[in-house]
Design an enzyme around this catalytic site. Sequence first.
Site, PDB file in Angstrom:
ATOM      1  N   ASP A   1      26.052  47.384  -2.034  1.00 55.46           N
ATOM      2  CA  ASP A   1      27.387  46.924  -1.645  1.00 55.46           C
ATOM      3  C   ASP A   1      27.884  45.644  -2.348  1.00 55.46           C
ATOM      4  O   ASP A   1      28.324  44.699  -1.669  1.00 55.46           O
ATOM      5  CB  ASP A   1      27.450  46.706  -0.124  1.00 55.46           C
ATOM      6  CG  ASP A   1      27.066  47.942   0.679  1.00 55.46           C
ATOM      7  OD1 ASP A   1      26.724  48.969   0.065  1.00 55.46           O
ATOM      8  OD2 ASP A   1      27.101  47.881   1.922  1.00 55.46           O
TER       9      ASP A   1
ATOM     10  N   LYS B   1      28.864  55.401   1.119  1.00 54.82           N
ATOM     11  CA  LYS B   1      28.365  55.519   2.491  1.00 54.82           C
ATOM     12  C   LYS B   1      29.434  55.037   3.463  1.00 54.82           C
ATOM     13  O   LYS B   1      30.392  54.385   3.057  1.00 54.82           O
ATOM     14  CB  LYS B   1      27.072  54.713   2.660  1.00 54.82           C
ATOM     15  CG  LYS B   1      27.238  53.213   2.439  1.00 54.82           C
ATOM     16  CD  LYS B   1      25.887  52.517   2.380  1.00 54.82           C
ATOM     17  CE  LYS B   1      26.030  51.027   2.184  1.00 54.82           C
ATOM     18  NZ  LYS B   1      26.516  50.273   3.326  1.00 54.82           N
TER      19      LYS B   1
ATOM     20  N   CYS C   1      22.811  45.448   5.349  1.00 51.91           N
ATOM     21  CA  CYS C   1      22.700  46.696   4.571  1.00 51.91           C
ATOM     22  C   CYS C   1      21.509  46.708   3.616  1.00 51.91           C
ATOM     23  O   CYS C   1      20.874  47.746   3.437  1.00 51.91           O
ATOM     24  CB  CYS C   1      24.019  46.968   3.858  1.00 51.91           C
ATOM     25  SG  CYS C   1      25.323  47.405   5.042  1.00 51.91           S
TER      26      CYS C   1
END
Length: 197
Positions: free
Chosen positions: A11, A101, A150
């Site tokens: 990310d 995602k 994450c």
Amino acid sequence: MAAKPILIIVDPQNDFIEGGSLAVSGAQKAMQELTDYLSTRLTLFDRIFVTQDFHPEDHCSFTEQGGTWPKHCVRETFGAEIFPPLKAVLDKCSGVEYCKKGQSKGRDQYSVFDVQNEEITNEDGKKIYDYLKSCEQFCVFMAGIAGDVCVLNTIKDLTQFVENGRIFVFKNFTASLDGGQKLDDYCKENSVNIFSV
Ligand SMILES: [Zn+2]
């Protein structure tokens, strides 16, 4: 046979970087350092996977829908795009795959694998898994944002199926909401190598 080095960047998106809607302190520095590092070392890695939070406008994780986080990484917005200097470097390499995602409105996915009942439920996570399985041996290097959310959840899922590999975490290419404590603790307790370059 030498272990294949694989990089997973979690990310590295504008909304998680200073100025974004869910900014993590130190993210800009971490992503810029990662960019500088990769600019001369792209060929070190056999494959680079970049995960991307890619939410619908009304995703369940947003506070306005009763979730935990401010609205972030809405698909097709600037906030969901990859940190531009990093993207420019990655564009020079052919072995980069982008894995999305968090695309379903009703379900959050901190990890691209989203393992439930020992099954990987996210299609893009399966692509990474299939690649890792195809390697006789591999080393996964991890970087990204946020280290305690994450990145940590991706590592936790990875540790469930890394019999043929080892995990290394680039500490200085990772930014955490808690300053890095949770990730440090997990790595120490689970024999995951965490180091700075
Ligand atoms: Zn999200």
